[in-house]
Write a protein that holds these residues in place. Sequence first.
Motif, PDB file in Angstrom:
ATOM      1  N   MET B   1       1.144  -0.600   0.393  1.00  0.00           N
ATOM      2  CA  MET B   1       0.256   0.080  -0.100  1.00  0.00           C
ATOM      3  C   MET B   1       1.256   1.458   0.346  1.00  0.00           C
ATOM      4  N   ARG B   2       1.639   1.062   1.552  1.00  0.00           N
ATOM      5  CA  ARG B   2       2.747   2.392   1.250  1.00  0.00           C
ATOM      6  C   ARG B   2       3.755   2.979  -0.605  1.00  0.00           C
ATOM      7  N   ARG B   3       3.790   1.273  -1.019  1.00  0.00           N
ATOM      8  CA  ARG B   3       4.761   1.690  -2.481  1.00  0.00           C
ATOM      9  C   ARG B   3       4.061   1.879  -2.940  1.00  0.00           C
ATOM     10  N   TYR B   4       2.534   1.648  -3.168  1.00  0.00           N
ATOM     11  CA  TYR B   4       1.811   1.479  -4.496  1.00  0.00           C
ATOM     12  C   TYR B   4       1.912   3.676  -4.070  1.00  0.00           C
ATOM     13  N   PHE B   5       1.031   3.836  -3.093  1.00  0.00           N
ATOM     14  CA  PHE B   5       1.241   5.806  -3.154  1.00  0.00           C
ATOM     15  C   PHE B   5       2.269   6.087  -2.775  1.00  0.00           C
ATOM     16  N   GLY B   6       3.354   5.407  -2.367  1.00  0.00           N
ATOM     17  CA  GLY B   6       4.969   6.313  -2.871  1.00  0.00           C
ATOM     18  C   GLY B   6       4.911   6.411  -4.510  1.00  0.00           C
ATOM     19  N   ARG B   7       4.341   5.357  -5.256  1.00  0.00           N
ATOM     20  CA  ARG B   7       4.939   5.174  -6.796  1.00  0.00           C
ATOM     21  C   ARG B   7       4.355   6.317  -7.371  1.00  0.00           C
ATOM     22  N   LYS B   8       2.570   6.273  -6.938  1.00  0.00           N
ATOM     23  CA  LYS B   8       2.025   7.567  -7.436  1.00  0.00           C
ATOM     24  C   LYS B   8       2.208   8.472  -7.241  1.00  0.00           C
ATOM     25  N   LEU B   9       2.187   9.130  -6.213  1.00  0.00           N
ATOM     26  CA  LEU B   9       2.845  10.380  -5.542  1.00  0.00           C
ATOM     27  C   LEU B   9       4.230  11.113  -6.524  1.00  0.00           C
ATOM     28  N   LEU B  10       5.325  10.252  -7.001  1.00  0.00           N
ATOM     29  CA  LEU B  10       6.300  10.542  -7.342  1.00  0.00           C
ATOM     30  C   LEU B  10       6.086  10.394  -8.659  1.00  0.00           C
ATOM     31  N   VAL B  11       4.904  10.281  -9.625  1.00  0.00           N
ATOM     32  CA  VAL B  11       4.513  10.479 -10.931  1.00  0.00           C
ATOM     33  C   VAL B  11       3.470  11.450 -10.924  1.00  0.00           C
ATOM     34  N   TYR B  12       3.088  11.693 -10.040  1.00  0.00           N
ATOM     35  CA  TYR B  12       2.275  12.981  -9.728  1.00  0.00           C
ATOM     36  C   TYR B  12       3.321  13.941  -9.846  1.00  0.00           C
ATOM     37  N   GLY B  13       4.408  13.888  -8.723  1.00  0.00           N
ATOM     38  CA  GLY B  13       5.349  15.215  -7.951  1.00  0.00           C
ATOM     39  C   GLY B  13       6.019  15.689  -9.952  1.00  0.00           C
ATOM     40  N   LEU B  14       6.535  14.375 -10.788  1.00  0.00           N
ATOM     41  CA  LEU B  14       7.212  14.916 -12.158  1.00  0.00           C
ATOM     42  C   LEU B  14       6.037  15.382 -13.037  1.00  0.00           C
ATOM     43  N   VAL B 316      -8.655   2.996  -5.267  1.00  0.00           N
ATOM     44  CA  VAL B 316      -8.582   1.487  -4.332  1.00  0.00           C
ATOM     45  C   VAL B 316      -9.466   0.755  -2.895  1.00  0.00           C
ATOM     46  N   LEU B 317     -10.626   2.198  -2.342  1.00  0.00           N
ATOM     47  CA  LEU B 317     -11.547   1.805  -1.688  1.00  0.00           C
ATOM     48  C   LEU B 317     -12.390   0.409  -2.476  1.00  0.00           C
ATOM     49  N   VAL B 318     -12.795   1.203  -3.219  1.00  0.00           N
ATOM     50  CA  VAL B 318     -13.649   0.392  -4.426  1.00  0.00           C
ATOM     51  C   VAL B 318     -13.457  -1.093  -5.088  1.00  0.00           C
ATOM     52  N   ASP B 319     -12.186  -0.784  -5.353  1.00  0.00           N
ATOM     53  CA  ASP B 319     -12.024  -1.946  -6.145  1.00  0.00           C
ATOM     54  C   ASP B 319     -11.363  -3.117  -5.210  1.00  0.00           C
ATOM     55  N   PRO B 320     -11.143  -3.710  -4.615  1.00  0.00           N
ATOM     56  CA  PRO B 320     -10.537  -4.896  -3.841  1.00  0.00           C
ATOM     57  C   PRO B 320      -9.079  -5.894  -5.203  1.00  0.00           C
ATOM     58  N   ARG B 321      -9.545  -5.448  -6.375  1.00  0.00           N
ATOM     59  CA  ARG B 321      -8.996  -5.711  -7.190  1.00  0.00           C
ATOM     60  C   ARG B 321      -7.548  -5.400  -7.133  1.00  0.00           C
ATOM     61  N   THR B 322      -7.244  -4.047  -7.375  1.00  0.00           N
ATOM     62  CA  THR B 322      -6.585  -2.960  -6.685  1.00  0.00           C
ATOM     63  C   THR B 322      -5.683  -3.179  -5.416  1.00  0.00           C
ATOM     64  N   ARG B 323      -6.229  -3.884  -4.943  1.00  0.00           N
ATOM     65  CA  ARG B 323      -5.803  -4.208  -3.594  1.00  0.00           C
ATOM     66  C   ARG B 323      -5.417  -4.949  -3.501  1.00  0.00           C
ATOM     67  N   THR B 324      -5.701  -6.711  -3.661  1.00  0.00           N
ATOM     68  CA  THR B 324      -4.818  -7.077  -4.190  1.00  0.00           C
ATOM     69  C   THR B 324      -3.078  -7.228  -4.986  1.00  0.00           C
ATOM     70  N   GLY B 325      -3.511  -6.474  -5.939  1.00  0.00           N
ATOM     71  CA  GLY B 325      -2.567  -5.953  -7.310  1.00  0.00           C
ATOM     72  C   GLY B 325      -0.890  -5.484  -6.325  1.00  0.00           C
ATOM     73  N   MET B 326      -1.303  -4.549  -4.571  1.00  0.00           N
ATOM     74  CA  MET B 326      -0.228  -4.039  -4.348  1.00  0.00           C
ATOM     75  C   MET B 326       0.699  -5.048  -3.361  1.00  0.00           C
ATOM     76  N   GLY B 327      -0.366  -6.006  -3.024  1.00  0.00           N
ATOM     77  CA  GLY B 327       0.545  -6.546  -1.739  1.00  0.00           C
ATOM     78  C   GLY B 327       1.624  -7.308  -2.346  1.00  0.00           C
ATOM     79  N   GLY B 328       1.463  -8.242  -4.055  1.00  0.00           N
ATOM     80  CA  GLY B 328       2.842  -8.333  -4.815  1.00  0.00           C
ATOM     81  C   GLY B 328       3.710  -7.669  -4.472  1.00  0.00           C
ATOM     82  N   THR B 329       4.417  -8.307  -6.212  1.00  0.00           N
ATOM     83  CA  THR B 329       5.818  -7.454  -6.350  1.00  0.00           C
ATOM     84  C   THR B 329       5.092  -5.770  -7.852  1.00  0.00           C
ATOM     85  N   ALA B 330       3.160  -6.316  -8.333  1.00  0.00           N
ATOM     86  CA  ALA B 330       2.899  -5.925  -9.504  1.00  0.00           C
ATOM     87  C   ALA B 330       2.912  -4.355  -9.194  1.00  0.00           C
TER      88      ALA B 330
END
Lengths: 314, 330
Positions: B1-14, B316-330
């Motif tokens: 979860m943290r990785r996911y938002f970290g990457r998102k924030l990086l993209v938004y920063g760029l 992320v809150l409404v679709d569980p499938r995006t959440r499971t993706g975050m657990g792994g390396t995806a």
Amino acid sequence: MALSVTDLRVYYQTLRGEVKALDGVTFSVADGEIMGLAGESGSGKSTLAKSLIRLDGRMRHAGGTVELDGRTLPIADDRAMDEFRFREVSLIPQYSMSALNPTRKIGKMVGELLAARGVPGGTAELERRLELVGLSKDVLGRYPIELSGGMKQRVVMVVSTLLNPSLLIADEVTSALDVSSQKAVATTLLGFRDHGLVTSMMVVTHDISLVYQIADTILVMYAGRLAEKAPAEVLVTAPRHPYTRQLVSALPEVGVRYEDRRLAGIPGNPPSLLNPPGGCRFRDRCPVAFEQCAEQPPFAEVAPGHLVACWKAE
Amino acid sequence: MRRYFGRKLLVYGLTFFVAVTVNWMIPRFMPGDPVQSMLSRANVAQPAAVEAMRAHYTAMFGFDLPLWRQYLNFWGSLLRGDLGISIWLFPTPVTDVIVRAVPYTLGLLIPSILLSWVAGNRFGAFAARRKWLDNTVLPLGYVLTATPYMWLAILLAWAFGIIAGIFPVAGAYGYDLQPSWSGEFLGSLAQHWFLPFASLFLVAFGGWAIGMRNMIIYELEADYVNYLRALGAPMRLVRRYAFRNAILPQVTGLALQLGVLVAGALVTEIVFSYPGLGHLILQAIQNQDFFLLQGTFLFVVVGVLIANFVIDIAYVLVDPRTRTGMGGTA
């Protein structure tokens, strides 16, 4: 008699006319009987299976009756059928991998389904049954995407049989599985009957060799009609209908080297069901056809529990 | 979860960095000379005075520095929250000009985006199940969604403003009024707000309704629906599931459409002379007001980025499938 079907006709409505996918089918399934329903693609076996639980939008009930435990199923009335579905007739679909809502946790989905059907609670029973198929109760807290294909299949099997239906229809349940999973599924189905969770069962398949392992009787369909029904052993070893004979001879046998001997097929194709020819529908491909075949042969009992629709079956 | 938002924030920063840079470049490489236009506005005759004023203004806006210095200074003052001084409304700071315009734009945008999304989705889901609605109202939806914002705006202004005379067609409130909390002012505000809102709402509504209708039809054919129906689940439950699953692509659609909607709002404001950011952009271009143009664009960019980020979180809150993706390396 658990299930008795009399002269059932179900047609598909298409732009070119009505396709008579199920054209006058009469048979019965006894209490505790597992009946295999075999036939090639387009023979009407899936149409028959669907007709007993839910007609889809293009299907029309053109005649005949279905009785289950002495009550007539209102198969043409989608609303009235709801009462029978799940409780009396249930289905393990062909598409188990995608049969669960992807955005609901499995336990929650089953709970909502049970509540909507007016069956409160049931969680303890659900957990017990999951255990029976080798799943822990943790799967109830997971989303379908977190389960393997085989696990999803088992969950669906448990859900479908949860209300102890009188008739369970298993529609091509093993088609998408590898051989070892096929074996596991077949064993599970057998277990459902032996534990008394379902009374009778109809196992639809195009794979006679698989259904032979679990079924008590096998019913063979051809071009929308019944060809032969017999105890599984008899049907495979001593079939009487020319179609069944050719079908069984087309199965590979253990110990035969097919490098030396080509596997026999059945020449020709089944007739179009849009305007099917009169008389026996296998006539054109049949090696023993004669003049009388221009008349439709009756589906008659030639030995106890052995019914054949062929003039030359005696 | 943290990785996911970290990457998102990086993209938004760029994205933010690139947007700000492009934003700084556009007005500077645009033809025209803002100092010249200020001088001609001042209307001074003596060449010596003109030269003195030119030197004064050039130094004041920092145009005498090399480009790279201007660029660095721009970042520096930006981080201090200083967007410079408007040339058009000299000497008002750009920040003040924008802050005055923002309530009008947000007042148009937020209701029209949210209401059209909610209403369009509900209506589309409803229409998918009724043949007569599907056959009569949805073609209208196609027409609406294919309509350019400003064209519909002009049409509405003409029909309801000029012909019917029900609604005013210019400004945010009556010219004879002063902003206050009086009933008269608020009524006038609502009256002026209605047509620009309606034109934004209608175009977006058509698009959402059509998208949702198609999604619902698709979902009702899905395997899980067939299975539930075969087990006798009531249509109520099935529809609830179908609606929830069909809404997911619409959430993504909302994120994708935000930019388009903002652009539409800007054009609509110009049609109705509505004193929001769109109006400011037009004035800034006409007056070669670098700083105002930069500031307004920056505000729009930041707004769209923030809204997208919020939608990312919502998804992320409404679709569980995006959440499971975050657990792994995806």
